[in-house]
Design a protein around this motif. Structure first.
Motif, PDB file in Angstrom:
ATOM      1  N   UNK A  11      49.388   8.559  22.058  1.00 27.12           N
ATOM      2  CA  UNK A  11      48.688   8.981  23.276  1.00 27.12           C
ATOM      3  C   UNK A  11      48.511  10.492  23.360  1.00 27.12           C
ATOM      4  N   UNK A  12      49.044  11.225  22.373  1.00 23.53           N
ATOM      5  CA  UNK A  12      48.952  12.691  22.339  1.00 23.53           C
ATOM      6  C   UNK A  12      49.460  13.324  23.631  1.00 23.53           C
ATOM      7  N   UNK A  13      50.586  12.819  24.121  1.00 25.26           N
ATOM      8  CA  UNK A  13      51.191  13.385  25.335  1.00 25.26           C
ATOM      9  C   UNK A  13      51.912  14.676  24.964  1.00 25.26           C
ATOM     10  N   UNK A  14      51.460  15.783  25.513  1.00 23.78           N
ATOM     11  CA  UNK A  14      52.027  17.092  25.198  1.00 23.78           C
ATOM     12  C   UNK A  14      52.960  17.606  26.290  1.00 23.78           C
ATOM     13  N   UNK A  15      52.862  17.008  27.485  1.00 19.37           N
ATOM     14  CA  UNK A  15      53.698  17.430  28.605  1.00 19.37           C
ATOM     15  C   UNK A  15      54.130  16.198  29.377  1.00 19.37           C
ATOM     16  N   UNK A  16      55.398  16.178  29.789  1.00 19.58           N
ATOM     17  CA  UNK A  16      55.918  15.047  30.549  1.00 19.58           C
ATOM     18  C   UNK A  16      56.805  15.576  31.668  1.00 19.58           C
ATOM     19  N   UNK A  17      56.415  15.275  32.904  1.00 18.45           N
ATOM     20  CA  UNK A  17      57.130  15.812  34.059  1.00 18.45           C
ATOM     21  C   UNK A  17      58.293  14.940  34.511  1.00 18.45           C
ATOM     22  N   UNK A  18      58.221  13.638  34.277  1.00 15.31           N
ATOM     23  CA  UNK A  18      59.298  12.749  34.735  1.00 15.31           C
ATOM     24  C   UNK A  18      59.142  11.369  34.116  1.00 15.31           C
ATOM     25  N   UNK A  19      60.260  10.626  34.116  1.00 18.71           N
ATOM     26  CA  UNK A  19      60.292   9.233  33.668  1.00 18.71           C
ATOM     27  C   UNK A  19      60.834   8.393  34.817  1.00 18.71           C
ATOM     28  N   UNK A  20      60.184   7.260  35.048  1.00 16.06           N
ATOM     29  CA  UNK A  20      60.609   6.339  36.103  1.00 16.06           C
ATOM     30  C   UNK A  20      60.974   5.019  35.444  1.00 16.06           C
ATOM     31  N   UNK A  21      62.117   4.449  35.836  1.00 17.22           N
ATOM     32  CA  UNK A  21      62.583   3.213  35.204  1.00 17.22           C
ATOM     33  C   UNK A  21      62.457   2.010  36.144  1.00 17.22           C
TER      34      UNK A  21
END
Length: 254
Positions: free
Chosen positions: A62-72
């Motif tokens: 997905x070419x994700x270069x930035x990730x602000x948070x993960x939700x489970x």
């Protein structure tokens, strides 16, 4: 707002190891399914729901270069096992990764990834900020996230609503009080495991019935087993406004 399906498969993924069924041998890219996860871009924020065993390849694809948070959604391994691969984001963004989950989910993560939370950390371990959530709405960078309590047989699981989008996986029981939170949706994502009855997931028929009851403008099914059938054949049988999700699918909400 844009939602990308990172994975639409069940806990074993598709193809399944050793399986020789027509779905597992299919050459249609839509029949190749990583474990269930989505990437959401909303209000200049980059969010992921669940980090299964395929998380690394999902981020690369997905070419994700930035990730602000993960939700489970819940604590099962097919939704948490890839957490260690947040390390490149730590390195580039130079900050802890916020992860959001109910108490029992965070406790399970702290057990399975004990080295991350140790008082004496090995150099280079993931940097995590664990944030407990409950049934109350919460915010990430000013964007409201509404938890959607559902049941995965006897295990409590969260779906999530963000604006007019809702994501619900790993359930076969949506309580009436949660259905109230699912009114006026543009897009609904819902699990549809297989055609045969299952103890903890909606069947295709049950998922269609629930989707029509909720009445979103568009519904996409996820958490799909190889037992559901060939993507092309199943999708042609679905009612108007209901589709099968597939890995790499992007859905834009205005």
């Amino acid at each position: 707002m844009k939602v990308k399906f990172l994975g639409t498969g069940t806990s074993q993924g598709v193809p399944v190891i050793t399986c020789q069924c027509e779905v597992c041998k299919s050459l249609d890219y839509r029949d190749k399914r990583f474990r269930a996860s989505i990437h959401v871009e909303v209000d200049d924020k980059s969010l992921v729901v669940d980090t299964g065993p395929d998380f690394r390849m999902q981020m690369l694809n997905a070419s994700v270069k930035n990730l602000d948070a993960i939700i489970y959604t819940h604590e099962h391994k097919d939704h948490t096992a890839g957490l260690d691969d947040i390390r490149p984001f730590n390195f580039v963004q130079k900050k802890d990764m916020p992860i959001y989950g109910r108490k029992q989910v965070l406790e399970q993560i702290k057990t399975e990834f004990a080295y991350v939370f140790s008082d004496k950390k090995y150099p280079g371990v993931p940097q995590i900020k664990a944030i407990e959530i409950n049934d109350a709405p919460f915010e990430i960078g000013g964007t409201e996230i509404i938890p959607l309590p559902v049941w995965h047989y006897k295990l409590p699981v969260y779906g999530f609503r963000i604006k007019d989008f809702a994501y619900i996986t790993d359930t076969n029981n949506i309580p009436e009080e949660t259905l109230v939170l699912l009114k006026n949706l543009d897009v609904l994502v819902l699990n549809a495991l297989q055609k045969a009855p299952h103890i903890s997931h909606f069947t295709l028929e049950e998922a269609i019935e629930m989707a029509q009851k909720i009445g979103a403008k568009r519904t996409f099914f996820t958490h799909i087993s190889h037992r559901l059938g060939m993507h092309d054949e199943v999708e042609q049988s679905l009612p108007d406004g209901i589709f099968l999700g597939y890995d790499g699918l992007e859905v834009v909400l205005n």
